[in-house]
Scaffold this motif. Structure first.
Motif, PDB file in Angstrom:
ATOM      1  N   ALA A 180     -11.260 -51.202  42.214  1.00 53.50           N
ATOM      2  CA  ALA A 180     -11.588 -52.029  41.055  1.00 53.50           C
ATOM      3  C   ALA A 180     -10.549 -53.136  40.982  1.00 53.50           C
ATOM      4  O   ALA A 180      -9.542 -53.106  41.695  1.00 53.50           O
ATOM      5  N   CYS A 181     -10.800 -54.116  40.118  1.00 54.34           N
ATOM      6  CA  CYS A 181      -9.806 -55.153  39.851  1.00 54.34           C
ATOM      7  C   CYS A 181      -9.619 -55.282  38.343  1.00 54.34           C
ATOM      8  O   CYS A 181     -10.017 -54.390  37.592  1.00 54.34           O
ATOM      9  N   CYS A 182      -9.034 -56.377  37.897  1.00 52.33           N
ATOM     10  CA  CYS A 182      -8.602 -56.523  36.503  1.00 52.33           C
ATOM     11  C   CYS A 182      -9.522 -57.472  35.741  1.00 52.33           C
ATOM     12  O   CYS A 182      -9.695 -58.632  36.143  1.00 52.33           O
ATOM     13  N   ARG A 183     -10.088 -56.995  34.654  1.00 50.53           N
ATOM     14  CA  ARG A 183     -11.011 -57.801  33.868  1.00 50.53           C
ATOM     15  C   ARG A 183     -10.318 -59.001  33.234  1.00 50.53           C
ATOM     16  O   ARG A 183     -10.938 -60.042  32.999  1.00 50.53           O
ATOM     17  N   ALA A 184      -9.032 -58.887  32.968  1.00 51.90           N
ATOM     18  CA  ALA A 184      -8.299 -60.007  32.375  1.00 51.90           C
ATOM     19  C   ALA A 184      -8.167 -61.176  33.341  1.00 51.90           C
ATOM     20  O   ALA A 184      -8.000 -62.318  32.910  1.00 51.90           O
ATOM     21  N   VAL A 185      -8.260 -60.912  34.638  1.00 50.43           N
ATOM     22  CA  VAL A 185      -8.165 -61.969  35.643  1.00 50.43           C
ATOM     23  C   VAL A 185      -9.544 -62.521  35.971  1.00 50.43           C
ATOM     24  O   VAL A 185      -9.735 -63.732  36.085  1.00 50.43           O
ATOM     25  N   HIS A 186     -10.523 -61.633  36.153  1.00 49.04           N
ATOM     26  CA  HIS A 186     -11.915 -62.050  36.341  1.00 49.04           C
ATOM     27  C   HIS A 186     -12.796 -61.123  35.511  1.00 49.04           C
ATOM     28  O   HIS A 186     -12.838 -59.915  35.748  1.00 49.04           O
ATOM     29  N   ASP A 187     -13.481 -61.692  34.540  1.00 50.38           N
ATOM     30  CA  ASP A 187     -14.226 -60.916  33.560  1.00 50.38           C
ATOM     31  C   ASP A 187     -15.597 -60.520  34.105  1.00 50.38           C
ATOM     32  O   ASP A 187     -16.546 -61.309  34.098  1.00 50.38           O
ATOM     33  N   THR A 188     -15.683 -59.294  34.592  1.00 46.76           N
ATOM     34  CA  THR A 188     -16.937 -58.709  35.039  1.00 46.76           C
ATOM     35  C   THR A 188     -16.906 -57.229  34.696  1.00 46.76           C
ATOM     36  O   THR A 188     -15.831 -56.614  34.710  1.00 46.76           O
ATOM     37  N   ASN A 209     -14.847 -54.621  36.681  1.00 43.99           N
ATOM     38  CA  ASN A 209     -13.392 -54.545  36.603  1.00 43.99           C
ATOM     39  C   ASN A 209     -12.936 -53.739  35.396  1.00 43.99           C
ATOM     40  O   ASN A 209     -13.705 -53.480  34.470  1.00 43.99           O
ATOM     41  N   LEU A 210     -11.669 -53.353  35.399  1.00 51.49           N
ATOM     42  CA  LEU A 210     -11.107 -52.536  34.336  1.00 51.49           C
ATOM     43  C   LEU A 210     -10.367 -53.392  33.318  1.00 51.49           C
ATOM     44  O   LEU A 210      -9.691 -54.360  33.679  1.00 51.49           O
ATOM     45  N   SER A 211     -10.509 -53.014  32.056  1.00 47.53           N
ATOM     46  CA  SER A 211      -9.764 -53.686  30.986  1.00 47.53           C
ATOM     47  C   SER A 211      -8.302 -53.272  31.044  1.00 47.53           C
ATOM     48  O   SER A 211      -7.931 -52.280  31.695  1.00 47.53           O
ATOM     49  N   ASP A 212      -7.455 -54.009  30.345  1.00 47.30           N
ATOM     50  CA  ASP A 212      -6.040 -53.635  30.289  1.00 47.30           C
ATOM     51  C   ASP A 212      -5.870 -52.244  29.692  1.00 47.30           C
ATOM     52  O   ASP A 212      -5.003 -51.472  30.138  1.00 47.30           O
ATOM     53  N   GLU A 213      -6.686 -51.909  28.699  1.00 42.80           N
ATOM     54  CA  GLU A 213      -6.598 -50.582  28.086  1.00 42.80           C
ATOM     55  C   GLU A 213      -6.919 -49.493  29.111  1.00 42.80           C
ATOM     56  O   GLU A 213      -6.272 -48.429  29.124  1.00 42.80           O
TER      57      GLU A 213
END
Length: 231
Positions: free
Chosen positions: A83-91, A94-98
Protein backbone atom coordinates in the motif's frame (compact mmCIF):
# COMPACT_ATOMS: atom_id res chain seq x y z
CA UNK A 1 -15.43 -22.44 6.34
CA UNK A 2 -13.30 -20.63 8.97
CA UNK A 3 -12.17 -24.02 10.28
CA UNK A 4 -10.13 -24.47 7.10
CA UNK A 5 -7.66 -21.99 8.61
CA UNK A 6 -6.35 -24.89 10.70
CA UNK A 7 -5.61 -26.88 7.53
CA UNK A 8 -3.73 -23.99 5.94
CA UNK A 9 -1.84 -23.45 9.18
CA UNK A 10 -0.86 -27.10 9.22
CA UNK A 11 0.48 -26.75 5.68
CA UNK A 12 2.72 -23.88 6.80
CA UNK A 13 0.73 -20.75 5.93
CA UNK A 14 1.47 -17.95 8.41
CA UNK A 15 0.24 -14.72 6.76
CA UNK A 16 -3.40 -14.26 5.72
CA UNK A 17 -5.52 -11.63 3.98
CA UNK A 18 -9.26 -11.61 4.58
CA UNK A 19 -10.33 -9.97 1.34
CA UNK A 20 -9.42 -8.41 -1.97
CA UNK A 21 -11.32 -5.32 -3.19
CA UNK A 22 -14.76 -6.91 -3.16
CA UNK A 23 -17.05 -8.41 -0.53
CA UNK A 24 -16.64 -12.07 0.31
CA UNK A 25 -18.19 -14.25 3.04
CA UNK A 26 -15.65 -12.99 5.59
CA UNK A 27 -15.21 -9.26 5.03
CA UNK A 28 -15.60 -6.21 2.82
CA UNK A 29 -12.82 -4.96 0.57
CA UNK A 30 -12.19 -1.32 -0.18
CA UNK A 31 -14.25 -1.42 -3.38
CA UNK A 32 -17.67 -1.93 -1.76
CA UNK A 33 -20.33 0.78 -1.76
CA UNK A 34 -21.72 -0.05 1.70
CA UNK A 35 -18.92 -0.94 4.07
CA UNK A 36 -20.06 -3.52 6.62
CA UNK A 37 -16.61 -4.69 7.70
CA UNK A 38 -16.22 -8.18 9.14
CA UNK A 39 -19.11 -10.61 8.89
CA UNK A 40 -19.92 -13.11 11.65
CA UNK A 41 -17.90 -15.70 9.72
CA UNK A 42 -15.09 -13.20 9.41
CA UNK A 43 -15.00 -12.61 13.15
CA UNK A 44 -14.82 -16.36 13.70
CA UNK A 45 -11.96 -16.59 11.19
CA UNK A 46 -10.06 -13.72 12.81
CA UNK A 47 -10.47 -15.36 16.23
CA UNK A 48 -9.00 -18.60 14.87
CA UNK A 49 -6.11 -16.89 13.06
CA UNK A 50 -5.28 -14.71 16.05
CA UNK A 51 -5.34 -17.73 18.33
CA UNK A 52 -2.92 -19.56 16.03
CA UNK A 53 -0.56 -16.58 15.97
CA UNK A 54 -1.03 -15.72 12.28
CA UNK A 55 0.10 -12.47 10.69
CA UNK A 56 -2.93 -10.55 9.37
CA UNK A 57 -2.42 -8.59 6.14
CA UNK A 58 -4.74 -5.56 5.98
CA UNK A 59 -3.97 -4.66 2.37
CA UNK A 60 -7.23 -4.24 0.38
CA UNK A 61 -9.34 -4.16 3.57
CA UNK A 62 -12.18 -1.65 3.65
CA UNK A 63 -11.90 1.02 6.37
CA UNK A 64 -14.40 -0.78 8.57
CA UNK A 65 -12.79 -4.18 7.98
CA UNK A 66 -9.44 -2.63 8.91
CA UNK A 67 -10.85 -1.28 12.17
CA UNK A 68 -12.83 -4.44 12.91
CA UNK A 69 -9.75 -6.66 12.58
CA UNK A 70 -7.73 -4.45 14.93
CA UNK A 71 -10.54 -4.48 17.49
CA UNK A 72 -11.27 -8.21 17.17
CA UNK A 73 -7.61 -9.27 17.47
CA UNK A 74 -5.91 -6.76 19.79
CA UNK A 75 -2.82 -8.95 20.27
CA UNK A 76 -2.42 -10.23 16.69
CA UNK A 77 0.45 -9.31 14.40
CA UNK A 78 -0.84 -6.94 11.67
CA UNK A 79 0.79 -5.52 8.56
CA UNK A 80 0.00 -4.14 5.11
CA UNK A 81 2.10 -5.98 2.57
CA UNK A 82 1.50 -3.49 -0.27
CA UNK A 83 0.00 0.00 0.00
CA UNK A 84 1.04 3.65 -0.09
CA UNK A 85 0.04 6.84 1.74
CA UNK A 86 -3.28 8.56 1.13
CA UNK A 87 -1.84 11.88 2.28
CA UNK A 88 0.58 11.79 -0.66
CA UNK A 89 -1.84 10.42 -3.27
CA UNK A 90 -5.51 10.31 -2.34
CA UNK A 91 -6.96 6.99 -3.48
CA UNK A 92 -8.98 4.43 -1.48
CA UNK A 93 -6.26 1.85 -2.11
CA UNK A 94 -3.84 3.83 0.07
CA UNK A 95 -3.78 4.05 3.86
CA UNK A 96 -4.70 7.11 5.90
CA UNK A 97 -2.30 8.50 8.48
CA UNK A 98 -4.52 7.03 11.19
CA UNK A 99 -4.21 3.58 9.61
CA UNK A 100 -0.44 3.94 9.27
CA UNK A 101 -0.20 4.82 12.96
CA UNK A 102 -2.43 1.87 13.87
CA UNK A 103 -0.13 -0.58 12.06
CA UNK A 104 3.00 0.91 13.60
CA UNK A 105 1.44 0.83 17.08
CA UNK A 106 1.12 -2.95 16.69
CA UNK A 107 4.74 -3.35 15.59
CA UNK A 108 3.79 -3.96 11.96
CA UNK A 109 5.24 -2.85 8.64
CA UNK A 110 3.69 -1.25 5.55
CA UNK A 111 5.30 -2.17 2.23
CA UNK A 112 5.38 0.78 -0.17
CA UNK A 113 3.60 -0.38 -3.32
CA UNK A 114 5.30 0.36 -6.67
CA UNK A 115 2.26 0.78 -8.91
CA UNK A 116 1.08 4.04 -10.54
CA UNK A 117 -2.43 3.46 -9.14
CA UNK A 118 -1.16 4.14 -5.62
CA UNK A 119 1.99 6.19 -6.23
CA UNK A 120 0.57 8.79 -8.64
CA UNK A 121 -0.93 7.94 -12.06
CA UNK A 122 0.11 11.36 -13.39
CA UNK A 123 3.70 11.16 -12.09
CA UNK A 124 4.60 7.46 -11.93
CA UNK A 125 8.26 7.94 -11.01
CA UNK A 126 10.66 6.47 -8.49
CA UNK A 127 11.03 9.90 -6.89
CA UNK A 128 7.29 10.06 -6.35
CA UNK A 129 7.37 6.61 -4.74
CA UNK A 130 10.04 7.88 -2.35
CA UNK A 131 7.68 10.74 -1.43
CA UNK A 132 5.46 8.00 0.00
CA UNK A 133 8.43 6.46 1.81
CA UNK A 134 9.28 9.85 3.32
CA UNK A 135 5.73 10.39 4.52
CA UNK A 136 5.41 6.89 5.97
CA UNK A 137 8.71 7.29 7.82
CA UNK A 138 7.57 10.63 9.22
CA UNK A 139 4.23 9.22 10.42
CA UNK A 140 5.22 5.68 11.49
CA UNK A 141 8.93 5.76 12.18
CA UNK A 142 11.49 4.16 9.89
CA UNK A 143 11.25 0.78 11.65
CA UNK A 144 7.76 0.27 10.23
CA UNK A 145 8.36 1.02 6.52
CA UNK A 146 9.37 -1.50 3.85
CA UNK A 147 8.95 -2.26 0.16
CA UNK A 148 5.75 -3.78 -1.22
CA UNK A 149 6.30 -4.26 -4.96
CA UNK A 150 3.04 -5.50 -6.53
CA UNK A 151 4.45 -5.57 -10.04
CA UNK A 152 1.62 -6.50 -12.43
CA UNK A 153 3.00 -5.42 -15.80
CA UNK A 154 4.49 -8.74 -16.86
CA UNK A 155 1.54 -10.71 -15.46
CA UNK A 156 -0.99 -8.57 -17.31
CA UNK A 157 0.89 -8.83 -20.57
CA UNK A 158 1.41 -12.59 -20.24
CA UNK A 159 -2.27 -13.21 -19.61
CA UNK A 160 -3.49 -10.68 -22.17
CA UNK A 161 -5.52 -9.02 -19.43
CA UNK A 162 -7.77 -6.12 -20.47
CA UNK A 163 -10.28 -6.32 -17.63
CA UNK A 164 -10.20 -7.03 -13.93
CA UNK A 165 -13.14 -8.75 -12.25
CA UNK A 166 -15.62 -7.58 -14.86
CA UNK A 167 -14.47 -3.96 -15.08
CA UNK A 168 -11.76 -2.07 -16.91
CA UNK A 169 -8.55 -1.40 -15.04
CA UNK A 170 -8.68 1.87 -13.09
CA UNK A 171 -6.28 4.69 -14.08
CA UNK A 172 -2.77 3.80 -13.06
CA UNK A 173 -3.43 0.06 -13.15
CA UNK A 174 -3.92 -0.54 -16.87
CA UNK A 175 -2.09 -3.54 -18.36
CA UNK A 176 1.49 -2.40 -18.76
CA UNK A 177 1.23 0.27 -16.08
CA UNK A 178 4.49 0.61 -14.16
CA UNK A 179 6.68 3.07 -12.32
CA UNK A 180 9.21 4.49 -14.77
CA UNK A 181 12.48 2.67 -14.14
CA UNK A 182 10.84 0.26 -11.69
CA UNK A 183 8.85 -2.01 -13.99
CA UNK A 184 9.86 -5.07 -11.97
CA UNK A 185 12.43 -6.36 -9.47
CA UNK A 186 15.27 -5.66 -11.94
CA UNK A 187 14.67 -1.96 -11.23
CA UNK A 188 15.49 -2.21 -7.52
CA UNK A 189 19.10 -0.98 -7.90
CA UNK A 190 17.72 2.28 -9.29
CA UNK A 191 15.31 2.53 -6.36
CA UNK A 192 18.17 1.93 -3.91
CA UNK A 193 20.23 4.68 -5.54
CA UNK A 194 17.28 7.07 -5.35
CA UNK A 195 16.72 6.25 -1.67
CA UNK A 196 20.38 6.98 -0.99
CA UNK A 197 20.10 10.33 -2.75
CA UNK A 198 17.12 11.11 -0.51
CA UNK A 199 19.26 10.46 2.58
CA UNK A 200 18.51 6.80 3.35
CA UNK A 201 21.90 5.22 4.00
CA UNK A 202 23.43 2.69 6.39
CA UNK A 203 21.04 1.21 8.94
CA UNK A 204 18.20 3.43 7.70
CA UNK A 205 18.49 2.00 4.20
CA UNK A 206 18.86 -1.56 5.48
CA UNK A 207 15.70 -1.13 7.58
CA UNK A 208 13.60 -0.29 4.54
CA UNK A 209 15.18 -2.83 2.20
CA UNK A 210 15.03 -5.88 4.48
CA UNK A 211 15.46 -5.57 8.24
CA UNK A 212 11.92 -4.41 9.06
CA UNK A 213 10.30 -7.26 7.14
CA UNK A 214 12.79 -9.76 8.54
CA UNK A 215 11.87 -8.69 12.08
CA UNK A 216 8.16 -9.23 11.42
CA UNK A 217 8.64 -12.52 9.60
CA UNK A 218 11.07 -13.93 12.16
CA UNK A 219 8.45 -13.31 14.83
CA UNK A 220 5.61 -14.76 12.75
CA UNK A 221 7.17 -17.69 10.91
CA UNK A 222 7.70 -21.12 12.45
CA UNK A 223 11.17 -22.02 13.67
CA UNK A 224 11.04 -25.28 11.69
CA UNK A 225 9.28 -26.66 8.65
CA UNK A 226 5.81 -28.19 9.18
CA UNK A 227 5.66 -31.97 9.28
CA UNK A 228 4.78 -33.55 5.90
CA UNK A 229 1.21 -34.72 5.43
CA UNK A 230 0.61 -38.45 5.74
CA UNK A 231 0.16 -40.16 2.37
Amino acid sequence: DPQLAYAYWGLGARMFSLTWNHRNPFADGLGVEEDEGLSALGRELVDILAGLGAMLDLSHASPRTFDDVLAAAPEASVLASHACCRAVHDTPRNLSDEQLVAVSARGGVVGMMALPLTVDPERPTIERLIDHVDHAVQVMGIEHVGLGGDFIRQLARAKGMTEIRGGLFPPGMEPGAAIVGLEGPAGYPGLVAALERRGYTGDRLDAILRENWLRVFRAGLPASEPAPLAS
